[in-house]
Design a protein around this motif. Structure first.
Motif, PDB file in Angstrom:
ATOM      1  N   GLY A 226       4.271  15.342 -10.045  1.00  0.00           N
ATOM      2  CA  GLY A 226       5.065  15.567 -11.186  1.00  0.00           C
ATOM      3  C   GLY A 226       6.592  15.423 -10.643  1.00  0.00           C
ATOM      4  O   GLY A 226       7.423  15.559 -11.677  1.00  0.00           O
ATOM      5  N   GLU A 227       6.779  14.667  -9.811  1.00  0.00           N
ATOM      6  CA  GLU A 227       8.230  14.366  -9.326  1.00  0.00           C
ATOM      7  C   GLU A 227       8.604  13.052  -9.824  1.00  0.00           C
ATOM      8  O   GLU A 227       7.652  12.111 -10.076  1.00  0.00           O
ATOM      9  CB  GLU A 227       8.480  14.357  -7.891  1.00  0.00           C
ATOM     10  CG  GLU A 227       8.188  15.350  -7.036  1.00  0.00           C
ATOM     11  CD  GLU A 227       8.364  15.508  -5.608  1.00  0.00           C
ATOM     12  OE1 GLU A 227       8.091  14.339  -5.281  1.00  0.00           O
ATOM     13  OE2 GLU A 227       8.562  16.484  -4.853  1.00  0.00           O
ATOM     14  N   ARG A 228       9.787  12.878 -10.202  1.00  0.00           N
ATOM     15  CA  ARG A 228      10.418  11.456 -10.760  1.00  0.00           C
ATOM     16  C   ARG A 228      11.193  10.705  -9.606  1.00  0.00           C
ATOM     17  O   ARG A 228      11.787  11.528  -8.937  1.00  0.00           O
ATOM     18  CB  ARG A 228      11.077  11.718 -12.049  1.00  0.00           C
ATOM     19  CG  ARG A 228      10.513  12.490 -13.240  1.00  0.00           C
ATOM     20  CD  ARG A 228      11.414  12.535 -14.426  1.00  0.00           C
ATOM     21  NE  ARG A 228      12.024  11.124 -14.682  1.00  0.00           N
ATOM     22  CZ  ARG A 228      13.010  11.128 -15.567  1.00  0.00           C
ATOM     23  NH1 ARG A 228      13.466  12.274 -16.189  1.00  0.00           N
ATOM     24  NH2 ARG A 228      13.411   9.955 -16.001  1.00  0.00           N
ATOM     25  N   LEU A 229      11.098   9.448  -9.497  1.00  0.00           N
ATOM     26  CA  LEU A 229      11.762   9.019  -8.735  1.00  0.00           C
ATOM     27  C   LEU A 229      13.203   8.860  -9.182  1.00  0.00           C
ATOM     28  O   LEU A 229      13.448   8.938 -10.322  1.00  0.00           O
ATOM     29  CB  LEU A 229      11.384   7.551  -8.548  1.00  0.00           C
ATOM     30  CG  LEU A 229      10.117   7.215  -7.863  1.00  0.00           C
ATOM     31  CD1 LEU A 229       9.641   5.439  -8.074  1.00  0.00           C
ATOM     32  CD2 LEU A 229      10.002   7.607  -6.746  1.00  0.00           C
ATOM     33  N   ALA A 230      14.175   9.200  -8.159  1.00  0.00           N
ATOM     34  CA  ALA A 230      15.550   9.294  -8.568  1.00  0.00           C
ATOM     35  C   ALA A 230      16.258   7.914  -8.857  1.00  0.00           C
ATOM     36  O   ALA A 230      17.151   7.643  -9.561  1.00  0.00           O
ATOM     37  CB  ALA A 230      16.455   9.799  -7.398  1.00  0.00           C
ATOM     38  N   TRP A 231      15.465   6.628  -8.316  1.00  0.00           N
ATOM     39  CA  TRP A 231      15.904   5.424  -8.269  1.00  0.00           C
ATOM     40  C   TRP A 231      15.052   4.637  -9.093  1.00  0.00           C
ATOM     41  O   TRP A 231      13.874   4.893  -9.027  1.00  0.00           O
ATOM     42  CB  TRP A 231      16.272   4.746  -6.943  1.00  0.00           C
ATOM     43  CG  TRP A 231      17.605   5.619  -6.146  1.00  0.00           C
ATOM     44  CD1 TRP A 231      17.191   6.830  -5.359  1.00  0.00           C
ATOM     45  CD2 TRP A 231      19.031   5.536  -6.492  1.00  0.00           C
ATOM     46  NE1 TRP A 231      18.512   7.224  -5.118  1.00  0.00           N
ATOM     47  CE2 TRP A 231      19.637   6.380  -5.543  1.00  0.00           C
ATOM     48  CE3 TRP A 231      19.794   4.276  -7.197  1.00  0.00           C
ATOM     49  CZ2 TRP A 231      20.843   6.431  -5.503  1.00  0.00           C
ATOM     50  CZ3 TRP A 231      20.931   4.321  -7.050  1.00  0.00           C
ATOM     51  CH2 TRP A 231      21.644   5.542  -6.218  1.00  0.00           C
ATOM     52  N   ASP A 232      15.456   3.450  -9.597  1.00  0.00           N
ATOM     53  CA  ASP A 232      14.501   2.507 -10.174  1.00  0.00           C
ATOM     54  C   ASP A 232      14.563   1.014  -9.473  1.00  0.00           C
ATOM     55  O   ASP A 232      15.402   1.156  -8.585  1.00  0.00           O
ATOM     56  CB  ASP A 232      14.855   2.274 -11.850  1.00  0.00           C
ATOM     57  CG  ASP A 232      16.384   1.874 -11.913  1.00  0.00           C
ATOM     58  OD1 ASP A 232      17.095   1.633 -10.894  1.00  0.00           O
ATOM     59  OD2 ASP A 232      16.645   2.024 -13.132  1.00  0.00           O
ATOM     60  N   GLY A 233      13.761   0.281  -9.948  1.00  0.00           N
ATOM     61  CA  GLY A 233      13.977  -1.234  -9.407  1.00  0.00           C
ATOM     62  C   GLY A 233      13.565  -1.308  -7.925  1.00  0.00           C
ATOM     63  O   GLY A 233      12.720  -0.515  -7.529  1.00  0.00           O
TER      64      GLY A 233
ATOM     65  N   ALA B 203       0.842  -1.159  -0.027  1.00  0.00           N
ATOM     66  CA  ALA B 203      -0.052  -0.047  -0.157  1.00  0.00           C
ATOM     67  C   ALA B 203       0.974   1.123   0.005  1.00  0.00           C
ATOM     68  O   ALA B 203       0.682   2.224  -0.673  1.00  0.00           O
ATOM     69  CB  ALA B 203      -0.872  -0.029   1.255  1.00  0.00           C
ATOM     70  N   LEU B 204       2.017   1.324   0.765  1.00  0.00           N
ATOM     71  CA  LEU B 204       3.050   2.350   0.898  1.00  0.00           C
ATOM     72  C   LEU B 204       3.552   2.560  -0.272  1.00  0.00           C
ATOM     73  O   LEU B 204       3.536   3.531  -0.912  1.00  0.00           O
ATOM     74  CB  LEU B 204       3.921   2.170   1.906  1.00  0.00           C
ATOM     75  CG  LEU B 204       3.479   2.319   3.375  1.00  0.00           C
ATOM     76  CD1 LEU B 204       4.388   2.024   4.469  1.00  0.00           C
ATOM     77  CD2 LEU B 204       2.993   3.988   3.470  1.00  0.00           C
ATOM     78  N   VAL B 205       3.831   1.634  -1.070  1.00  0.00           N
ATOM     79  CA  VAL B 205       4.639   1.682  -2.538  1.00  0.00           C
ATOM     80  C   VAL B 205       3.701   2.229  -3.353  1.00  0.00           C
ATOM     81  O   VAL B 205       4.121   3.185  -4.300  1.00  0.00           O
ATOM     82  CB  VAL B 205       4.961   0.303  -2.937  1.00  0.00           C
ATOM     83  CG1 VAL B 205       5.444   0.322  -4.387  1.00  0.00           C
ATOM     84  CG2 VAL B 205       6.184  -0.068  -2.158  1.00  0.00           C
TER      85      VAL B 205
ATOM     86  N   ARG C 214      23.325  -1.322  -3.732  1.00  0.00           N
ATOM     87  CA  ARG C 214      22.498  -0.669  -4.651  1.00  0.00           C
ATOM     88  C   ARG C 214      22.541   0.928  -4.593  1.00  0.00           C
ATOM     89  O   ARG C 214      22.425   1.401  -5.767  1.00  0.00           O
ATOM     90  CB  ARG C 214      20.999  -1.295  -4.660  1.00  0.00           C
ATOM     91  CG  ARG C 214      20.080  -0.787  -5.839  1.00  0.00           C
ATOM     92  CD  ARG C 214      20.230  -1.414  -7.095  1.00  0.00           C
ATOM     93  NE  ARG C 214      19.668  -0.931  -7.961  1.00  0.00           N
ATOM     94  CZ  ARG C 214      19.609   0.069  -8.660  1.00  0.00           C
ATOM     95  NH1 ARG C 214      20.810   1.087  -8.463  1.00  0.00           N
ATOM     96  NH2 ARG C 214      18.860   0.434  -9.630  1.00  0.00           N
ATOM     97  N   LEU C 215      22.759   1.268  -3.574  1.00  0.00           N
ATOM     98  CA  LEU C 215      22.694   2.662  -3.268  1.00  0.00           C
ATOM     99  C   LEU C 215      24.133   3.428  -3.720  1.00  0.00           C
ATOM    100  O   LEU C 215      24.267   4.565  -3.774  1.00  0.00           O
ATOM    101  CB  LEU C 215      22.247   3.228  -1.922  1.00  0.00           C
ATOM    102  CG  LEU C 215      20.890   3.255  -1.797  1.00  0.00           C
ATOM    103  CD1 LEU C 215      20.523   3.513  -0.165  1.00  0.00           C
ATOM    104  CD2 LEU C 215      20.019   4.223  -2.578  1.00  0.00           C
ATOM    105  N   GLN C 216      25.220   2.413  -3.935  1.00  0.00           N
ATOM    106  CA  GLN C 216      26.421   2.796  -4.285  1.00  0.00           C
ATOM    107  C   GLN C 216      27.041   3.727  -3.130  1.00  0.00           C
ATOM    108  O   GLN C 216      27.814   4.706  -3.430  1.00  0.00           O
ATOM    109  CB  GLN C 216      26.851   3.434  -5.486  1.00  0.00           C
ATOM    110  CG  GLN C 216      26.218   2.691  -6.629  1.00  0.00           C
ATOM    111  CD  GLN C 216      26.380   3.246  -8.035  1.00  0.00           C
ATOM    112  OE1 GLN C 216      25.796   4.472  -8.055  1.00  0.00           O
ATOM    113  NE2 GLN C 216      27.379   2.507  -8.864  1.00  0.00           N
ATOM    114  N   VAL C 217      26.735   3.270  -1.908  1.00  0.00           N
ATOM    115  CA  VAL C 217      27.018   4.064  -0.606  1.00  0.00           C
ATOM    116  C   VAL C 217      28.576   4.098  -0.722  1.00  0.00           C
ATOM    117  O   VAL C 217      29.296   3.064  -0.781  1.00  0.00           O
ATOM    118  CB  VAL C 217      26.554   3.604   0.738  1.00  0.00           C
ATOM    119  CG1 VAL C 217      27.083   4.114   1.953  1.00  0.00           C
ATOM    120  CG2 VAL C 217      24.986   3.710   0.585  1.00  0.00           C
TER     121      VAL C 217
ATOM    122  N   VAL D  19      15.024  -0.346  -5.246  1.00  0.00           N
ATOM    123  CA  VAL D  19      15.459   0.889  -4.596  1.00  0.00           C
ATOM    124  C   VAL D  19      14.378   1.876  -4.646  1.00  0.00           C
ATOM    125  O   VAL D  19      14.111   2.734  -4.022  1.00  0.00           O
ATOM    126  CB  VAL D  19      16.876   1.294  -4.715  1.00  0.00           C
ATOM    127  CG1 VAL D  19      17.180   2.506  -3.968  1.00  0.00           C
ATOM    128  CG2 VAL D  19      17.926   0.478  -4.373  1.00  0.00           C
ATOM    129  N   GLY D  20      14.006   1.957  -6.070  1.00  0.00           N
ATOM    130  CA  GLY D  20      12.904   2.872  -6.316  1.00  0.00           C
ATOM    131  C   GLY D  20      11.427   2.721  -5.562  1.00  0.00           C
ATOM    132  O   GLY D  20      10.903   3.556  -5.196  1.00  0.00           O
TER     133      GLY D  20
END
Length: 256
Positions: A45-52, A32-34, A128-131, A54-55
């Protein structure tokens, strides 16, 4: 004996069903949160910075920030993301700060993060976040080279120069000079944010999911181009960033 075994089986079955129900409810809430996150993103109108995967994590964090923490964005009418690579810094009040910084940047952020704070169970997420893991050892030289390379190639690196969550709250801890070194080496602009209203509960992983009495607030402070100003000394860069946050927040500072 048969009756006892039957009772034990019945108890175990009930416990198993209860566990399945709890896990099912948790998954339903997560889904539900997703979905809410994608709706919030689409409506704004915002775009997610990440996909998959992590998106999906980012999609969860958006309604959490909006509805649980009632996040306010102050001064962003003046904010224009620098062209090319830049460094974004903020004070560190709680575990909610990284997603708030990510939303403020508007582009993918690679975070510098103390390795001791990187819970092994979330290794897939850090990867995945390349920390960029900070160990406070000689190994950090390689991490710094990677951070410099990333910014020079047009990426964004996020830093919480205090190195850990503020304790006591609303008091600025010393800033690590490595932040100034990164800025000096990249010659990139620095975006400074002040995050407040998100005082930690003592657990960075739980912080994002527990509402506070006051709304979370992210304030855009300034974009500083130290290279254009001719400031090249890492200590001077670090001191200026801390002074800007102390000025805007009115918070006290501590030296150790």
């Amino acid at each position: 004996m048969i009756a006892m075994l039957a009772d034990a089986w019945s108890t175990a079955s009930s416990a198993g069903l209860a566990l399945v129900a709890i896990v099912g409810a948790a998954m339903a809430v997560l889904v539900a949160l997703v979905l809410v996150g994608f709706v919030v993103r689409a409506r704004s109108g915002e775009r997610l910075a990440w996909d998959g995967v992590v998106g999906c994590v980012e999609a969860v964090a958006r309604p959490v920030a909006r509805f649980i923490h009632r996040t306010r964005w102050v001064g962003f009418d003046r904010f224009r993301a620098p062209e090319g690579g830049f460094v974004i810094v903020a004070n560190h009040a709680s575990g909610l700060d990284p997603p708030l910084m990510q939303f403020a940047a508007g582009r993918r952020v690679r975070f510098m993060m103390a390795k001791e704070q990187m819970h092994p169970a979330l290794g897939w997420l850090w990867s995945r976040l390349q920390v960029l893991p900070v160990t406070y050892t000689a190994a950090d030289a390689g991490m710094l080279r990677e951070a410099v390379r990333h910014v020079k190639q047009g990426g964004v690196v996020g830093v919480f120069p205090e190195g850990a969550i503020e304790r006591p709250p609303c008091v600025l801890a010393p800033f690590a000079e490595g932040t100034g070194t990164l800025v000096a080496l990249t010659k990139a602009p620095v975006v400074v944010l002040w995050i407040h209203g998100t005082t930690t509960l003592g657990n960075a992983l739980l912080d994002p999911f527990v509402p506070r009495l006051t709304p979370a607030t992210v304030e855009y402070v300034a974009t500083i181009d130290f290279a254009a100003e001719g400031v090249r000394e890492p200590s001077a860069i670090t001191a200026r960033m801390r002074a800007e946050l102390a000025r805007v927040s009115g918070w006290n500072t501590r030296d150790a």
